[in-house]
Design a protein around this motif. Structure first.
Motif, PDB file in Angstrom:
ATOM      1  N   ALA A 277      -3.309  -5.514  -4.881  1.00 33.23           N
ATOM      2  CA  ALA A 277      -4.186  -4.333  -4.780  1.00 33.23           C
ATOM      3  C   ALA A 277      -5.522  -4.602  -5.481  1.00 33.23           C
ATOM      4  O   ALA A 277      -6.590  -4.234  -4.963  1.00 33.23           O
ATOM      5  CB  ALA A 277      -3.496  -3.113  -5.392  1.00 33.23           C
ATOM      6  N   SER A 281      -9.123  -4.802  -3.630  1.00 27.68           N
ATOM      7  CA  SER A 281     -10.136  -3.792  -3.913  1.00 27.68           C
ATOM      8  C   SER A 281     -11.448  -4.446  -4.358  1.00 27.68           C
ATOM      9  O   SER A 281     -12.534  -3.929  -4.070  1.00 27.68           O
ATOM     10  CB  SER A 281      -9.606  -2.766  -4.917  1.00 27.68           C
ATOM     11  N   THR A 286      -7.935  -2.928   1.105  1.00 23.31           N
ATOM     12  CA  THR A 286      -6.755  -2.383   0.439  1.00 23.31           C
ATOM     13  C   THR A 286      -5.575  -3.303   0.711  1.00 23.31           C
ATOM     14  O   THR A 286      -5.559  -4.038   1.711  1.00 23.31           O
ATOM     15  CB  THR A 286      -6.407  -0.971   0.948  1.00 23.31           C
ATOM     16  N   LYS A 288      -1.200  -3.029   0.537  1.00 22.75           N
ATOM     17  CA  LYS A 288       0.029  -2.272   0.241  1.00 22.75           C
ATOM     18  C   LYS A 288       1.181  -3.260   0.200  1.00 22.75           C
ATOM     19  O   LYS A 288       1.390  -4.020   1.147  1.00 22.75           O
ATOM     20  CB  LYS A 288       0.288  -1.228   1.337  1.00 22.75           C
TER      21      LYS A 288
END
Ligand SMILES: [Zn+2]
Ligand SMILES: [Zn+2]
Length: 388
Positions: A277, A281, A286, A288
């Motif tokens: 993450a 960023s 993004t 997950k």
């Protein structure tokens, strides 16, 4: 100090059972013929039979005397999706299926011990013979535990065994504490912003992010895990994009982690999610993470490991028992039973000559000469653990 004489006399019969199971391999949760064969034999021996525990699992219950003490003995029954290369008479009759891990031998050794114990009943307490489905990575032990295995069949302790090619026949290996790694699988879904391959400034390049995440994940074992702990993080798949001139919006990374304690496994899971993450960023994307423990680490109870080593020594002498074998990075789902009940998992030599072909190899075959050793281990264990 030797093989149980009555079990030595069962050798020919056990070999016939083993070769019959070898010729009819079934994949995990499909072990119908194998479970039938086990159930029919147990009933013949005069043992109470329970079917359908963890789908195709079978449990045999044998009581003698009046003691409330109990012990569980476990064997696995499933085969692998491998095309057998052997040409001998008992080779697989099922295309693309093969007993390449020796579970045919494990099942037979437990049946041999069951026959002997039902005949002799020279113990005081209850034995549970646990025939488990689906050991090869699809959750058979977990299924049996979740089906109430140890609630329905109380076991003070539980024991299991796996053959080890390359270790001489008539040798055992037992390790106290952690013995085999726990395993987890993970997927990381990275989302950037799709763009023309010639206009990167208009997008967020998910391929570049995936490359940085892959590299950064290698810092977990070297910088987050204690150097004295053993662990592995491997990214084994990268999927994304399907054109030369498109920066794809999404990339998926997948892989596996191995560790010898639940704490280290949790730490790896948390760090994979954080690093993925954080790196994503930094690039404006993004990530997950889905981290799924598949196998728990296999940890032997020190007292039960001592006890099991003592039984092995009764059969092959103290010099035949290795007490400090190296950690094994592979996984084994008997760990889920050991999470519920203290116990021990041991290795039995499959031979360094003929029996040395590695498991999961298309030329592997369980060594029938090992059958009396393993069956004697289970039999002596019960007679000592539940001594009259
Ligand atoms: Zn296997
Ligand atoms: Zn196996």
């Amino acid at each position: 100090m030797s093989i149980v004489p009555r079990i030595a006399a069962l050798n020919e019969e056990m070999t016939a059972w083993r070769r019959d199971i070898h010729a009819h391999p079934e994949l995990g949760f499909e072990e119908r013929r194998t479970a039938d064969l086990v159930a029919v034999r147990l009933a013949e021996f005069g043992i109470e039979v329970h079917r359908g525990i963890g789908r195709t699992g079978v449990v045999g219950v044998l009581r003698a005397g009046s003691s409330s003490r109990s012990v569980g003995l476990r064997a696995d029954m499933d085969a692998l999706p491998i095309q057998e290369a052997n040409r001998f008479a008992h080779r697989s009759e099922n295309d693309g299926r093969m007993h390449a891990c020796g579970h045919d031998g494990h099942t037979t050794m437990l049946l041999g011990a069951a026959k002997y114990l039902a005949e002799t009943r020279s113990f005081d307490g209850t034995v549970h013979f646990i025939f488990q489905p689906a050991e090869e990575g699809i959750g058979g032990a977990k299924a049996m535990v979740e089906d109430g295995l140890f609630k329905r069949f109380h076991c003070d302790a539980v024991f299991g065994m796996h053959n080890r090619p390359g270790m001489p026949l008539g040798k055992f290996a037992v390790r106290s504490g952690a013995m085999m790694a726990g395993g987890a699988f993970f997927d990381i879904d990275i989302e950037g912003r799709g763009a023309h391959g010639a206009r990167p400034e208009a997008g967020v390049d998910s391929v570049l992010v995936a490359a940085h995440v892959t590299a950064a994940l290698q810092s977990i074992v070297s910088r987050n895990v204690r150097p004295v702990d053993t662990a592995v993080v491997s990214v084994t798949q990268i999927h994304g994009g399907n054109a030369y001139n498109v920066i794809p919006q999404n990339v998926r990374l997948s892989g596996t982690a191995r560790a010898f304690s639940n704490e280290v496994m949790d730490l790896i899971g948390r760090n994979i999610a954080r690093v993925a993450a954080g790196v994503a960023s930094g690039f404006g994307a993004t990530a997950k993470t889905d981290f799924r423990p598949i196998f728990a680490p296999l940890v032997n109870d020190p007292q039960e490991a001592d006890f099991a080593a003592g039984i092995c020594a009764e059969i092959v002498g103290a010099e035949g028992v290795r007490r400090d074998p190296a950690l094994i990075m592979a996984s084994e789902d008997f760990s889920f039973m050991l999470n519920e009940v203290p116990g021990c998992y041991i290795n039995i030599g499959n031979g360094d000559g003929e029996g040395a072909c590695e498991v999961h190899n298309p030329s592997y075959d369980f060594n029938d000469a090992a059958l009396p050793y393993g069956a004697s281990f289970f039999a002596r264990l019960v007679e000592k653990r539940l001594a009259k």
